[in-house]
Design a protein around this motif. Structure first.
Motif, PDB file in Angstrom:
ATOM      1  N   PRO A 420       0.805  -1.236   0.000  1.00 23.06           N
ATOM      2  CA  PRO A 420       0.000   0.000   0.000  1.00 23.06           C
ATOM      3  C   PRO A 420       0.831   1.276   0.000  1.00 23.06           C
ATOM      4  N   ALA A 421       1.948   1.276   0.706  1.00 23.94           N
ATOM      5  CA  ALA A 421       2.777   2.480   0.792  1.00 23.94           C
ATOM      6  C   ALA A 421       3.401   2.842  -0.549  1.00 23.94           C
ATOM      7  N   MET A 422       3.407   1.893  -1.500  1.00 21.79           N
ATOM      8  CA  MET A 422       4.035   2.135  -2.806  1.00 21.79           C
ATOM      9  C   MET A 422       3.006   2.104  -3.932  1.00 21.79           C
ATOM     10  N   ASP A 423       1.742   2.340  -3.586  1.00 25.64           N
ATOM     11  CA  ASP A 423       0.696   2.245  -4.605  1.00 25.64           C
ATOM     12  C   ASP A 423       0.837   3.302  -5.690  1.00 25.64           C
ATOM     13  N   ILE A 424       1.594   4.360  -5.404  1.00 24.07           N
ATOM     14  CA  ILE A 424       1.800   5.399  -6.413  1.00 24.07           C
ATOM     15  C   ILE A 424       2.534   4.843  -7.632  1.00 24.07           C
ATOM     16  N   ILE A 425       3.331   3.782  -7.434  1.00 21.51           N
ATOM     17  CA  ILE A 425       4.068   3.177  -8.552  1.00 21.51           C
ATOM     18  C   ILE A 425       3.116   2.579  -9.573  1.00 21.51           C
ATOM     19  N   SER A 426       1.957   2.102  -9.112  1.00 20.05           N
ATOM     20  CA  SER A 426       0.989   1.494 -10.028  1.00 20.05           C
ATOM     21  C   SER A 426       0.534   2.477 -11.102  1.00 20.05           C
ATOM     22  N   ASP A 427       0.532   3.771 -10.772  1.00 17.19           N
ATOM     23  CA  ASP A 427       0.081   4.779 -11.731  1.00 17.19           C
ATOM     24  C   ASP A 427       1.064   4.961 -12.885  1.00 17.19           C
ATOM     25  N   VAL A 428       2.329   4.627 -12.649  1.00 18.94           N
ATOM     26  CA  VAL A 428       3.354   4.806 -13.694  1.00 18.94           C
ATOM     27  C   VAL A 428       4.164   3.521 -13.827  1.00 18.94           C
ATOM     28  N   SER A 429       3.500   2.380 -13.764  1.00 19.28           N
ATOM     29  CA  SER A 429       4.178   1.093 -13.704  1.00 19.28           C
ATOM     30  C   SER A 429       5.033   0.803 -14.939  1.00 19.28           C
ATOM     31  N   TRP A 430       4.549   1.190 -16.127  1.00 18.39           N
ATOM     32  CA  TRP A 430       5.337   0.915 -17.332  1.00 18.39           C
ATOM     33  C   TRP A 430       6.629   1.711 -17.309  1.00 18.39           C
ATOM     34  N   PHE A 431       6.548   2.983 -16.945  1.00 24.00           N
ATOM     35  CA  PHE A 431       7.751   3.818 -16.892  1.00 24.00           C
ATOM     36  C   PHE A 431       8.724   3.292 -15.844  1.00 24.00           C
ATOM     37  N   VAL A 432       8.206   2.857 -14.688  1.00 23.86           N
ATOM     38  CA  VAL A 432       9.063   2.302 -13.637  1.00 23.86           C
ATOM     39  C   VAL A 432       9.744   1.033 -14.133  1.00 23.86           C
ATOM     40  N   GLY A 433       8.977   0.145 -14.754  1.00 29.06           N
ATOM     41  CA  GLY A 433       9.544  -1.099 -15.248  1.00 29.06           C
ATOM     42  C   GLY A 433      10.575  -0.871 -16.339  1.00 29.06           C
ATOM     43  N   PHE A 434      10.234  -0.016 -17.296  1.00 28.64           N
ATOM     44  CA  PHE A 434      11.142   0.269 -18.412  1.00 28.64           C
ATOM     45  C   PHE A 434      12.417   0.941 -17.910  1.00 28.64           C
ATOM     46  N   GLY A 435      12.251   2.021 -17.136  1.00 24.44           N
ATOM     47  CA  GLY A 435      13.404   2.803 -16.678  1.00 24.44           C
ATOM     48  C   GLY A 435      14.321   2.030 -15.757  1.00 24.44           C
ATOM     49  N   SER A 436      13.742   1.292 -14.809  1.00 28.89           N
ATOM     50  CA  SER A 436      14.583   0.547 -13.868  1.00 28.89           C
ATOM     51  C   SER A 436      15.326  -0.584 -14.570  1.00 28.89           C
ATOM     52  N   ALA A 437      14.665  -1.298 -15.497  1.00 30.52           N
ATOM     53  CA  ALA A 437      15.343  -2.366 -16.235  1.00 30.52           C
ATOM     54  C   ALA A 437      16.475  -1.804 -17.077  1.00 30.52           C
ATOM     55  N   PHE A 438      16.230  -0.685 -17.717  1.00 31.92           N
ATOM     56  CA  PHE A 438      17.231  -0.014 -18.552  1.00 31.92           C
ATOM     57  C   PHE A 438      18.490   0.291 -17.738  1.00 31.92           C
ATOM     58  N   LEU A 439      18.315   0.932 -16.589  1.00 32.36           N
ATOM     59  CA  LEU A 439      19.453   1.355 -15.770  1.00 32.36           C
ATOM     60  C   LEU A 439      20.124   0.180 -15.078  1.00 32.36           C
ATOM     61  N   ILE A 440      19.336  -0.761 -14.545  1.00 29.53           N
ATOM     62  CA  ILE A 440      19.907  -1.913 -13.839  1.00 29.53           C
ATOM     63  C   ILE A 440      20.718  -2.780 -14.797  1.00 29.53           C
ATOM     64  N   TYR A 441      20.203  -2.965 -16.014  1.00 30.43           N
ATOM     65  CA  TYR A 441      20.908  -3.787 -16.991  1.00 30.43           C
ATOM     66  C   TYR A 441      22.260  -3.169 -17.350  1.00 30.43           C
ATOM     67  N   LEU A 442      22.264  -1.864 -17.617  1.00 25.19           N
ATOM     68  CA  LEU A 442      23.526  -1.195 -17.940  1.00 25.19           C
ATOM     69  C   LEU A 442      24.499  -1.282 -16.774  1.00 25.19           C
ATOM     70  N   GLY A 443      23.980  -1.113 -15.541  1.00 30.26           N
ATOM     71  CA  GLY A 443      24.839  -1.197 -14.366  1.00 30.26           C
ATOM     72  C   GLY A 443      25.436  -2.570 -14.176  1.00 30.26           C
ATOM     73  N   LEU A 444      24.617  -3.616 -14.347  1.00 35.96           N
ATOM     74  CA  LEU A 444      25.107  -4.979 -14.196  1.00 35.96           C
ATOM     75  C   LEU A 444      26.134  -5.327 -15.264  1.00 35.96           C
ATOM     76  N   LYS A 445      25.892  -4.882 -16.499  1.00 39.18           N
ATOM     77  CA  LYS A 445      26.843  -5.141 -17.573  1.00 39.18           C
ATOM     78  C   LYS A 445      28.185  -4.460 -17.304  1.00 39.18           C
ATOM     79  N   LYS A 446      28.124  -3.246 -16.781  1.00 47.03           N
ATOM     80  CA  LYS A 446      29.352  -2.528 -16.465  1.00 47.03           C
ATOM     81  C   LYS A 446      30.100  -3.223 -15.340  1.00 47.03           C
ATOM     82  N   LEU A 447      29.358  -3.710 -14.355  1.00 46.59           N
ATOM     83  CA  LEU A 447      29.963  -4.405 -13.221  1.00 46.59           C
ATOM     84  C   LEU A 447      30.621  -5.711 -13.659  1.00 46.59           C
ATOM     85  N   THR A 448      29.931  -6.506 -14.472  1.00 44.80           N
ATOM     86  CA  THR A 448      30.487  -7.789 -14.908  1.00 44.80           C
ATOM     87  C   THR A 448      31.670  -7.604 -15.849  1.00 44.80           C
TER      88      THR A 448
END
Length: 460
Positions: A420-448
């Protein structure tokens, strides 16, 4: 496919029945009618950027979605996200869209032959009345035929449909303005909001809702851009087509829904019900026919063609494109989509979950092509599984970083549904999913890549 093909490709997908229902929901978010129009129109720029950028690898290298996905996730890793997009999401949406369109066909048949609606009386078969089942079956067959025809039939289909959209929906908007007593009455119409949210945030809610509709076709857009004459053609064609399409849709949808409500002295947010009330028989038939055509166009571009391609990619020794379309179509009938429509909560939970998966998948695909592969693909290795010791292996096995980024982003994008405390994410779920995957993937690739470099240095 030339610029004209891409300009008209998605026009029918914009002007479909579920999108009109979505606009009806937007009107209850607290924005004025003119602001709803503006928000819907501005959404087109997010959609067109997503479609054009994710389509570049297809238009540059001539590869379909299945191979685009493989370039990001690996030849084995591509199977799960490919199945979710091309089979689960596409087949479910195909059935639901077909059923929605069949409701327009049912109204049309009832206007032409009133007795049709009373066939079988109250008898139901598989949970649906006989007239509804007949209408669904007829419309299902039409969709399957267009799907079997593939891109060639679709190009001709959309070329005919687009001028009809301008004429019919423009005419409906003119009628609505007349019925409401003028455009001013529509723009000043007040609807009591069901929730009180910051107007700026409402804009982002609308942006997210609109782009989420395109999560599936945008992810697999390479199935169409692979046939482009050039990258320039698909980028300009899609951008102009989606921008003009949403400009017309933003205006016409708000005007028709509010104008119809004012004219009939009710709040009616189902565009089919508004048209059904018309006394002009030819106008009802023409409008319903165009709604049917837009639904077929949506089903072909966003659902059945991707499903056919993906089933072929999953079982290349057993299936070809046409057999893939037939199997997907049969499954869409057997799931009885009218039963799914009985419980709207279950439907939207399911579709939101699929959308949450596809946002992260698209984020990984775009990050991989532009920043990891730096807009270069090795087609020999991609298609032929070359695995020599003197070259880097890019496409084999499972891309663990891509999977990790997708899973983490999926958890984030779905967190608002369960915390419930994070229900605001539901309003922009696609942007959250797209943006976080984009950044996390680049970060993991750089780390490996750093770890690999450190290991090499130690060995030396």
């Amino acid at each position: 496919m030339g610029m004209g093909n891409f300009f008209t490709l998605w026009m029918g997908s914009i002007h479909n029945i579920p999108n009109y229902a979505a606009v009806g929901g937007f009107l209850f978010l607290g924005l004025s009618p003119i602001n709803v129009m503006l928000a819907v129109f501005l959404s087109a720029f997010f959609v067109s950027a997503f479609m054009a950028l994710n389509g570049i690898v297809g238009s540059k290298y001539g590869i379909p979605f299945a191979m685009h996905l493989r370039s990001a996730y690996g030849n084995w890793g591509a199977k799960l996200p490919g199945f979710l997009r091309g089979c689960v999401a596409a087949i479910a949406w195909f059935g639901l869209q077909t059923y929605t369109g069949s409701l327009a066909l049912l109204i049309m048949l009832g206007k032409i032959w009133p007795g049709f609606l009373h066939i079988g009386g109250t008898t139901k078969f598989l949970g649906i009345g006989i007239p509804g089942l007949i209408a669904f079956t007829i419309f299902w067959i039409l969709n399957v035929l267009v799907g079997i025809g593939g891109g060639g039939i679709l190009n001709k289909f959309t070329a005919i449909l687009s001028p009809l959209i301008y004429v019919v929906f423009g005419g409906m908007a003119i009628w609505a303005i007349w019925g409401a007593g003028g455009l001013e009455q529509i723009l000043s119409y007040h609807i009591n909001p069901t929730t009180h949210v910051n107007p700026i945030w409402v804009y982002f809610i609308i942006f997210n809702s609109v782009i989420a509709v395109w999560a599936a076709p945008g992810t697999s857009v390479s199935d169409f851009t692979q046939n482009a004459k050039s990258t320039r053609v698909q980028v300009i064609g899609q951008t102009l087509g989606l921008s003009l399409g949403y400009l017309i849709f933003a205006f016409s949808s708000v005007v028709i829904l509010i104008g119809g409500s004012i004219h009939y002295h009710i709040q009616e947010w189902n565009v089919l019900n508004i048209v059904e009330r018309w006394d002009n028989f030819p106008a009802v038939i023409i409008c319903m026919a165009v709604f049917l055509l837009t639904t077929i166009s949506t089903n072909a571009t966003g659902n059945i063609i991707p499903a056919g391609y993906q089933l072929t990619a999953l079982f290349p020794k057993k299936l070809n494109y046409k057999s893939g379309v037939l199997i997907a179509s049969a499954i869409s009938f057997l799931i009885m989509p009218w039963k799914l429509m009985e419980n709207s909560d279950s439907i939207f939970i399911f579709l939101n979950a699929i959308g949450a998966v596809l946002g992260p998948v698209a984020g990984v695909m775009i990050a991989n092509y532009f920043f990891i592969h730096k807009r270069r693909e090795d087609l020999d290795d991609l298609y032929m599984d070359l695995n020599t010791n003197n070259k880097e292996v890019l496409y084999h096995g499972v891309n663990k970083e891509a999977y990790a980024a997708t899973v983490i982003a999926l958890v984030l994008s779905l967190s608002g549904q369960f915390i419930p405390a994070m229900d605001i994410i539901s309003d922009v779920s696609w942007f959250v999913g797209f943006g976080s995957a984009f950044l996390i993937y680049l970060g993991l690739k750089k780390l490996t890549s750093r770890k690999v470099l450190e290991t090499v240095n130690i060995d030396e």
